[in-house]
Design an enzyme around this catalytic site. Structure first.
Site, PDB file in Angstrom:
ATOM      1  N   GLU A 205      10.700 -64.532 -70.070  1.00 12.26           N
ATOM      2  CA  GLU A 205      11.091 -63.742 -71.244  1.00 12.26           C
ATOM      3  C   GLU A 205      11.589 -64.611 -72.402  1.00 12.26           C
ATOM      4  OE1 GLU A 205      11.592 -62.701 -68.127  1.00 12.26           O
ATOM      5  OE2 GLU A 205      11.600 -60.505 -67.986  1.00 12.26           O
TER       6      GLU A 205
ATOM      7  N   GLU B 106      10.510 -58.667 -61.875  1.00 16.59           N
ATOM      8  CA  GLU B 106      11.755 -57.899 -61.702  1.00 16.59           C
ATOM      9  C   GLU B 106      11.543 -56.646 -60.834  1.00 16.59           C
ATOM     10  OE1 GLU B 106      12.524 -58.293 -66.059  1.00 16.59           O
ATOM     11  OE2 GLU B 106      14.598 -58.455 -65.390  1.00 16.59           O
TER      12      GLU B 106
HETATM   13  C1  LIG Z   1      12.566 -56.693 -69.354  1.00 15.39           C
HETATM   14  C2  LIG Z   1      11.188 -57.233 -69.237  1.00 15.39           C
HETATM   15  C3  LIG Z   1      10.639 -58.019 -70.218  1.00 15.39           C
HETATM   16  C4  LIG Z   1       9.275 -58.559 -70.038  1.00 15.39           C
HETATM   17  O1  LIG Z   1       8.639 -58.340 -69.034  1.00 15.39           O
HETATM   18  S1  LIG Z   1       8.649 -59.504 -71.328  1.00 15.39           S
HETATM   19  C5  LIG Z   1       7.007 -59.955 -70.786  1.00 15.39           C
HETATM   20  C6  LIG Z   1       7.068 -61.074 -69.791  1.00 15.39           C
HETATM   21  N1  LIG Z   1       5.744 -61.443 -69.403  1.00 15.39           N
HETATM   22  C7  LIG Z   1       5.062 -62.428 -69.991  1.00 15.39           C
HETATM   23  O2  LIG Z   1       5.529 -63.088 -70.907  1.00 15.39           O
HETATM   24  C8  LIG Z   1       3.661 -62.701 -69.470  1.00 15.39           C
HETATM   25  C9  LIG Z   1       2.646 -62.714 -70.598  1.00 15.39           C
HETATM   26  N2  LIG Z   1       1.342 -63.049 -70.078  1.00 15.39           N
HETATM   27  C10 LIG Z   1       0.934 -64.317 -69.863  1.00 15.39           C
HETATM   28  O3  LIG Z   1       1.670 -65.270 -70.067  1.00 15.39           O
HETATM   29  C11 LIG Z   1      -0.471 -64.516 -69.404  1.00 15.39           C
HETATM   30  O4  LIG Z   1      -1.180 -63.316 -69.532  1.00 15.39           O
HETATM   31  C12 LIG Z   1      -0.589 -64.988 -67.944  1.00 15.39           C
HETATM   32  C13 LIG Z   1      -0.026 -66.421 -67.808  1.00 15.39           C
HETATM   33  C14 LIG Z   1       0.119 -64.061 -66.977  1.00 15.39           C
HETATM   34  C15 LIG Z   1      -2.111 -65.044 -67.563  1.00 15.39           C
HETATM   35  O5  LIG Z   1      -2.782 -65.812 -68.515  1.00 15.39           O
HETATM   36  P1  LIG Z   1      -4.375 -65.696 -68.662  1.00 15.39           P
HETATM   37  O6  LIG Z   1      -5.014 -65.960 -67.349  1.00 15.39           O
HETATM   38  O7  LIG Z   1      -4.779 -66.621 -69.777  1.00 15.39           O
HETATM   39  O8  LIG Z   1      -4.671 -64.194 -69.032  1.00 15.39           O
HETATM   40  P2  LIG Z   1      -4.507 -63.511 -70.467  1.00 15.39           P
HETATM   41  O9  LIG Z   1      -5.777 -63.660 -71.220  1.00 15.39           O
HETATM   42  O10 LIG Z   1      -3.287 -64.006 -71.143  1.00 15.39           O
HETATM   43  O11 LIG Z   1      -4.241 -61.980 -70.056  1.00 15.39           O
HETATM   44  C16 LIG Z   1      -5.273 -61.039 -69.882  1.00 15.39           C
HETATM   45  C17 LIG Z   1      -5.042 -59.894 -70.858  1.00 15.39           C
HETATM   46  O12 LIG Z   1      -3.782 -59.306 -70.556  1.00 15.39           O
HETATM   47  C18 LIG Z   1      -2.969 -59.287 -71.720  1.00 15.39           C
HETATM   48  N3  LIG Z   1      -1.556 -59.431 -71.335  1.00 15.39           N
HETATM   49  C19 LIG Z   1      -1.062 -60.236 -70.382  1.00 15.39           C
HETATM   50  N4  LIG Z   1       0.259 -60.110 -70.310  1.00 15.39           N
HETATM   51  C20 LIG Z   1       0.602 -59.181 -71.242  1.00 15.39           C
HETATM   52  C21 LIG Z   1       1.828 -58.602 -71.621  1.00 15.39           C
HETATM   53  N5  LIG Z   1       2.989 -58.908 -71.007  1.00 15.39           N
HETATM   54  N6  LIG Z   1       1.827 -57.684 -72.605  1.00 15.39           N
HETATM   55  C22 LIG Z   1       0.677 -57.335 -73.216  1.00 15.39           C
HETATM   56  N7  LIG Z   1      -0.534 -57.841 -72.866  1.00 15.39           N
HETATM   57  C23 LIG Z   1      -0.558 -58.755 -71.888  1.00 15.39           C
HETATM   58  C24 LIG Z   1      -3.476 -60.462 -72.544  1.00 15.39           C
HETATM   59  O13 LIG Z   1      -3.122 -60.302 -73.886  1.00 15.39           O
HETATM   60  C25 LIG Z   1      -4.940 -60.382 -72.298  1.00 15.39           C
HETATM   61  O14 LIG Z   1      -5.448 -59.327 -73.114  1.00 15.39           O
HETATM   62  P3  LIG Z   1      -6.867 -59.488 -73.846  1.00 15.39           P
HETATM   63  O15 LIG Z   1      -7.886 -59.656 -72.758  1.00 15.39           O
HETATM   64  O16 LIG Z   1      -7.057 -58.230 -74.637  1.00 15.39           O
HETATM   65  O17 LIG Z   1      -6.784 -60.712 -74.694  1.00 15.39           O
END
Ligand code: A1D88
Length: 258
Positions: free
Chosen positions: A132, A112
């Protein structure tokens, strides 16, 4: 207070880095920092373009920090929605040109923020999604409006209602990004484009951006009348005189942004 939003300014171009490891997620604090930064850049008459990039190699931004929504606290939800709205609207109203250098995952509020920019350049390995609904939320930072305006209802529905994550190549095909570049090249390419912006009259660019963004939901007649109005308004600026005279005198113009 840590600064999750860092910036440098050089040659009329601001580079803003989202730096909130590990995934450059948004918090109320980082959103407020972005708002304040863009407001202050708007006051700097010699900043003509900004480039937004994520720190590191994996994430542009993974969106809102989901830890904030774990308790279901509505007061937190309200504060985040307000901060998202203020930050990304401020960004979309930046007087100059904004370019998102999407150097990795752009998810949820991370996509966004790119949608709030004028132009998007993605690296070949980037992945884009508005997931989301997968976590019981919805895109409240302009996603339903801006994505639909950019790619049309069909693809907006695929990405938002079906949760489809797309790669950079598909994003280019559907018009979600304007350019795909090699891994590691988004920032440089964005800066090159920003340099082209800086060659143009900042007064003209600001007026053109206003025309494109503010007349979209008005009638064609209103838009055409507004074009003539802002064309005439340029003749109150120094940049209009400088631009035309520099061309006729075969020299490089020196813009004043006024
Ligand atoms: C109005 C707006 C609303 C929103 O924006 S709601 C949020 C929308 N976003 C998401 O849903 C994305 C969430 N993240 C993911 O789905 C995955 O990440 C990815 C597919 C982008 C990448 O996956 P992978 O390669 O397996 O990495 P990983 O281990 O999941 O991420 C590395 C570290 O980053 C943290 N992290 C990633 N996204 C978020 C997030 N949105 N909020 C909090 N933490 C996040 C994880 O937990 C982890 O952390 P650790 O290494 O400590 O396990």
């Amino acid at each position: 207070m840590t600064n999750a939003i860092e910036h440098t300014v050089s040659d009329h171009i601001a580079v803003i880095t989202m730096n909130n490891p590990p995934a450059n997620t948004w918090t109320e604090q980082s959103l407020m920092q972005l708002t304040q930064l863009v407001l202050s850049l708007n006051e700097e008459r010699d900043v003509y373009a900004l480039v937004l990039v994520g720190q590191g190699e994996k994430f542009f931004s993974a969106g809102a920090d989901l830890n904030l929504f774990a308790s279901g606290d509505k007061a937190v939800a309200f504060k985040m929605a307000k901060a998202f709205g203020e930050a990304f609207e401020t960004l979309s109203q930046f007087r100059g040109v904004s370019i998102a250098a999407i150097n990795g995952y752009a998810m949820g509020g991370g996509l966004e923020v790119a949608l709030a920019c004028d132009i998007r350049i993605a690296e070949t390995q980037a992945k884009l999604a508005l997931p989301e609904a997968k976590v019981g939320l919805l895109p409240c930072a302009g996603g339903t409006q801006n994505l639909t305006a950019l790619v049309g209802e069909g693809w907006a529905k695929r990405m938002i209602l079906c949760g489809e994550q797309i790669d950079a190549q598909m994003a280019e095909k559907i018009g979600l990004v304007e350019q795909v570049v090699a891994k590691g090249d988004a920032l440089n390419q964005a800066i090159e484009l920003a340099k082209q912006v800086a060659n143009q009259s900042p007064s003209s660019v600001a007026a053109c951006k206003t025309l494109i963004q503010t007349t979209r939901f008005q009638t064609r007649d209103y838009g055409l009348a507004k074009e003539r109005e802002l064309f005439m308004a340029l003749f109150d600026t120094d940049d209009q005189q400088e631009g035309v005279n520099a061309f006729l005198e075969k020299r490089t113009p020196e813009w004043k942004n006024q």
